[in-house]
Design a protein around this motif. Structure first.
Motif, short mmCIF file in Angstrom:
data_model
loop_
_atom_site.label_atom_id
_atom_site.label_comp_id
_atom_site.label_asym_id
_atom_site.label_seq_id
_atom_site.Cartn_x
_atom_site.Cartn_y
_atom_site.Cartn_z
N VAL A 54 14.46 -1.55 -12.76
CA VAL A 54 13.48 -0.60 -12.25
C VAL A 54 12.14 -0.93 -12.90
O VAL A 54 12.07 -1.21 -14.10
N ASP A 55 11.07 -0.93 -12.08
CA ASP A 55 9.73 -1.23 -12.59
C ASP A 55 8.97 0.07 -12.82
O ASP A 55 9.16 1.06 -12.10
N PHE A 56 8.08 0.04 -13.82
CA PHE A 56 7.32 1.24 -14.18
C PHE A 56 5.83 0.90 -14.24
O PHE A 56 5.44 -0.20 -14.63
N ILE A 57 4.99 1.88 -13.84
CA ILE A 57 3.53 1.73 -13.92
C ILE A 57 2.97 3.01 -14.52
O ILE A 57 3.27 4.12 -14.05
N ASN A 58 2.13 2.86 -15.57
CA ASN A 58 1.48 4.02 -16.18
C ASN A 58 0.37 4.56 -15.28
O ASN A 58 -0.46 3.79 -14.79
N PHE A 59 0.36 5.86 -15.08
CA PHE A 59 -0.76 6.52 -14.40
C PHE A 59 -1.44 7.51 -15.35
O PHE A 59 -2.18 8.37 -14.91
N ILE A 60 -1.15 7.35 -16.65
CA ILE A 60 -1.77 8.21 -17.66
C ILE A 60 -3.15 7.66 -17.97
O ILE A 60 -3.30 6.45 -18.21
N PRO A 61 -4.19 8.50 -17.97
CA PRO A 61 -5.54 8.00 -18.28
C PRO A 61 -5.57 7.28 -19.64
O PRO A 61 -4.88 7.68 -20.57
N ASP A 62 -6.35 6.21 -19.71
CA ASP A 62 -6.56 5.41 -20.94
C ASP A 62 -5.35 4.56 -21.31
O ASP A 62 -5.33 3.94 -22.37
N TYR A 63 -4.30 4.57 -20.47
CA TYR A 63 -3.18 3.65 -20.71
C TYR A 63 -3.33 2.47 -19.74
O TYR A 63 -3.82 2.65 -18.62
N PRO A 64 -2.89 1.27 -20.16
CA PRO A 64 -3.02 0.12 -19.26
C PRO A 64 -2.20 0.30 -17.98
O PRO A 64 -1.04 0.70 -18.03
N GLY A 73 0.84 -1.20 0.00
CA GLY A 73 0.00 0.00 0.00
C GLY A 73 0.88 1.24 0.00
O GLY A 73 1.84 1.33 0.77
N VAL A 74 0.55 2.19 -0.88
CA VAL A 74 1.36 3.42 -1.00
C VAL A 74 0.44 4.63 -0.87
O VAL A 74 -0.59 4.71 -1.56
N VAL A 75 0.81 5.54 0.00
CA VAL A 75 0.11 6.82 0.12
C VAL A 75 1.10 7.92 -0.24
O VAL A 75 2.19 8.00 0.33
N VAL A 76 0.73 8.74 -1.22
CA VAL A 76 1.60 9.82 -1.69
C VAL A 76 0.98 11.15 -1.30
O VAL A 76 -0.17 11.42 -1.64
N LYS A 77 1.72 11.94 -0.57
CA LYS A 77 1.25 13.27 -0.16
C LYS A 77 2.16 14.33 -0.77
O LYS A 77 3.38 14.24 -0.66
N GLY A 78 1.53 15.34 -1.40
CA GLY A 78 2.30 16.43 -1.99
C GLY A 78 2.02 17.75 -1.31
O GLY A 78 1.36 17.80 -0.27
N PRO A 79 2.50 18.85 -1.90
CA PRO A 79 2.33 20.18 -1.29
C PRO A 79 0.86 20.59 -1.14
O PRO A 79 0.55 21.41 -0.31
N SER A 94 -2.14 14.50 -3.90
CA SER A 94 -2.18 13.31 -3.05
C SER A 94 -2.77 12.13 -3.83
O SER A 94 -3.76 12.28 -4.55
N VAL A 95 -2.12 10.98 -3.69
CA VAL A 95 -2.53 9.76 -4.40
C VAL A 95 -2.41 8.58 -3.44
O VAL A 95 -1.50 8.55 -2.60
N ALA A 96 -3.29 7.60 -3.55
CA ALA A 96 -3.17 6.35 -2.79
C ALA A 96 -3.43 5.19 -3.75
O ALA A 96 -4.34 5.26 -4.58
N PHE A 97 -2.61 4.15 -3.67
CA PHE A 97 -2.78 3.00 -4.58
C PHE A 97 -2.11 1.78 -3.95
O PHE A 97 -1.39 1.87 -2.95
N ARG A 98 -2.36 0.62 -4.57
CA ARG A 98 -1.74 -0.64 -4.11
C ARG A 98 -0.96 -1.25 -5.26
O ARG A 98 -1.32 -1.11 -6.42
N MET A 99 0.14 -1.94 -4.91
CA MET A 99 0.96 -2.66 -5.90
C MET A 99 1.17 -4.09 -5.39
O MET A 99 1.07 -4.35 -4.18
N ASP A 100 1.48 -4.99 -6.33
CA ASP A 100 1.86 -6.35 -5.92
C ASP A 100 3.12 -6.28 -5.09
O ASP A 100 4.04 -5.51 -5.40
#
Length: 655
Positions: A87-97, A44-50, A55-61
């Motif tokens: 290094v692993d990458f995950i798309n957070f761009i809308p409409d991308y897998p 579980g990842v919680v991202v907090k910005g200025p 702010s974003v929250a998400f889960r990864m394997d």
């Protein structure tokens, strides 16, 4: 209490989950984001910005311990490092897998030390054997190698503000190799060496990344080296050595900040001030590299202000154990759990807070007694205007009110900055008028900072109130006003008429008419139409003001209409006519205006004289003494006939 402290933590910090329930906390300096990572089954990842939007929250394997995690700019792509090979990458761009894809470093047997995003889709892998610069192709879920460089790397440091990556090389780690990134290009900059303190043989020092920070100060990139106290050199304490790192050319050692103590330190840069935190004394020192003392080629600096703690901060307890009515508890300042990041960030992982360090200017006024140095310090700060104006007001009404040299120094420092801005604005305007081809590339519109204190600011917030102060000697008031005008003249800044009006009103208020006469006679007060009108309004109080006003209007040579209006309003009709003839403008003046004024005097002979003048003008210009219909003088012709008879009218000359 807060008024006593010149450093404070931001009132609204970024809060993230308490470290007791979090496995790891990471900070991304580029996006100013905190990543709180909790493992177990899924990560579980919680991202907090200025702000809340970032702010974003998400889960990864859960694929193992997270070593590093960062979003690309704009939170478009997430990069996660779990091993030293990929290094692993995950798309957070809308409409991308939203699927992970992985990329291994291309150098065999190399270990990835970390990575840096240089744009939303460009990333640098830093390995112990060099760097690899990639473009991420999110649609294809792959990476394209743009450039690589083989070099032995001990550790690295990245400055997101300038997109400069610093690599520590050689055995002692003190040779630093910078690289600059911009629009898919990577440039190798000049390498340089950090001078390590001498130690007795056979011992050898190596440069640790804990003693290095990279920051932008006054728009220039600096590498800051925390040089600890060395017994071998008998130095009085540690110091911070600043190396200026230009885009082109060699890096040079330019500044030394004397800490005058030893121990554990941390560095921040706030509002172009270098802040050095000292843990054992729980205090901080601030340095301004523009306030310098030359020691040969180096600029040596002592702290601008005495060492002082950060303003005490209280935190609100949260969680099941916290009672609703429980009072906030003091935060432990300078805690060993604090992590300091550039330029102005302090994180307490144990308490779950990210603060921005801030400098408060008002408390510095009591600590910097020298008004000249205080102005030099304040003029370079971001939110300085109202503080500077308050200093000026206090200076004129409190302890320094008898010291004109101090007042002059302050005015000159303010007007120097004001003049630089006016010149830049003028140069920009001239460049714009000369055409777009040259100006669009070489000129940018100058930014008006708060340090630009113009005449309107001084008049509104300082001088107009000052002239009304009770208990201040009028001679000092006049001297201060004239000192400000002198300073404006010295920097060739045109003085606004309202300042002259303030001088005149002050002189009149204190019946200093002899001084007013001298100021006007010797042109201490520059001629202007508003000033001449003000003088006219003083005639009842000071009769000579009328003639002084006329003299001023004559000198202006662009105020002929105003002079005529003034004289006619005083029923000095012949005087007005003589004046207008003296400047050669009598052929164009309105006959009706003069005839109206002559009628109002009830002096029939004066009216006759004026009427006859215009008849003669008509004859000379048109060969006919009569008035044109457009001149609307019919009423005056009828009056002339009534008083003097029709035969008195000038007859058309016949051959």
């Amino acid at each position: 209490m807060s008024d006593e402290f010149y450093l404070e933590l931001s009132e609204n910090p970024v809060q993230f989950e308490n470290a007791s329930s979090v496995n790891n906390v990471f900070f991304d300096e580029a996006n100013k984001q905190v990543f709180a990572v909790r493992s177990g089954g899924a990560t579980g990842v919680v991202v907090k910005g200025p702000d809340d939007k970032s702010s974003v929250a998400f889960r990864m394997d859960d694929k193992g311990e997270v070593k590093c995690i960062k979003f690309s700019l704009g939170n478009k792509i997430l990069a996660v490092q779990r091993t030293t090979k990929s290094v692993d990458f995950i798309n957070f761009i809308p409409d991308y897998p939203h699927l992970e894809f992985s990329h291994e470093c291309k150098t065999k047997n190399a270990s990835i030390l970390g990575f840096c995003w240089t744009s939303w889709n460009e990333v640098v892998f830093v390995t112990d054997q060099g760097i690899e610069f990639y473009q991420v192709l999110p649609d294809k879920r792959t990476l394209k190698l743009l450039k690589s460089q083989s070099i032995n790397v001990n550790w690295y440091m990245y400055c997101p503000e300038t997109a400069v990556l610093l690599l520590s090389t050689t055995v002692q780690g003190n040779v630093l190799q910078p690289f600059a990134f911009k629009s898919a290009t990577m440039s190798k900059m000049s390498k340089f060496e950090i001078e390590l303190p001498a130690v007795p043989k056979p011992a050898k020092l190596s440069l640790s990344e804990r003693d290095i920070a990279v920051a932008t100060i006054y728009d220039q990139l600096y590498v800051m080296y925390l040089k600890h106290h060395s017994r071998a050199t008998n130095s009085p304490g540690a110091e911070v050595v600043l190396y200026h790192l230009p885009r082109e050319g060699t890096c040079r050692k330019t500044h030394v900040l004397k800490l005058n103590t030893t121990g554990k330190f941390a560095l921040n840069v706030v509002d172009n001030l270098v802040v050095v935190h000292h843990q054992s004394s729980q205090s901080s020192l601030i340095y301004d590299i523009k306030l310098r003392e030359l020691d040969g080629a180096l600029n040596v600096h002592q702290p601008v202000l005495p060492a002082q703690s950060i303003n005490p901060y209280k935190i609100h307890l949260t969680g099941p154990a916290a009672a609703p009515s429980q009072a906030p508890v003091p935060c432990e300042l300078y805690s060993s759990s604090w992590s300091v990041f550039q330029p102005d960030i302090i994180i307490s992982a144990s308490e779950g807070y990210l603060w921005y360090l801030q400098v408060k200017l008002q408390p510095t006024l009591k600590l910097l007694r020298d008004k000249g140095k205080l102005m030099d310090f304040l003029l370079r700060r971001r939110d300085c205007k109202m503080v500077i104006l308050s200093v000026c007001s206090q200076m004129l009404t409190e302890g320094d009110k008898g010291n004109l040299s101090v007042v002059a120094t302050v005015f000159d420092k303010l007007n120097q900055v004001y003049k630089e801005y006016l010149d830049a604005e003028q140069a920009y305007t001239a460049a714009m008028e000369s055409g777009p081809s040259r100006s669009s590339t070489s000129y940018k519109r100058p930014v008006r900072t708060q340090a630009v204190i113009d005449q309107s600011d001084m008049y509104t917030h300082v001088l107009s109130d000052f002239t009304e102060k009770k208990g201040v000697k009028h001679k000092f008031i006049i001297a201060v006003l004239m000192e400000y005008i002198r300073s404006l003249n010295q920097f060739q800044i045109p003085v606004q008429h309202y300042l002259y009006e303030l001088v005149i009103k002050t002189l009149v208020q204190h019946n200093l008419f002899y001084m007013l006469h001298q100021f006007l006679q010797y042109h201490v007060l520059s001629d202007s139409k508003p000033l001449a009108c003000l003088l006219l309004s003083l005639e009842s109080t000071y009769p000579p003001a009328h003639q002084l006003s006329l003299d001023m209007l004559k000198r202006l040579s662009t105020a002929n209409d105003e002079i005529v209006e003034v004289l006619l309003s005083k029923q000095q009709v012949l005087g007005a006519l003589r004046f207008i003839r003296s400047v050669g403008a009598h052929d164009n003046i309105s006959a009706r205006k003069f005839l109206d004024a002559a009628r109002q005097t009830n002096d029939t002979m004066l009216f006759y004289t004026i009427f006859r003048f215009f008849e003669q003008r008509n004859m000379r210009l048109r060969g006919n003494p009569g008035f044109n219909q457009g001149e609307h003088c019919e009423e005056h012709v009828a009056y002339f006939k009534q008083v003097f008879g029709e035969n008195a009218l000038m007859k058309l000359a016949t051959a």
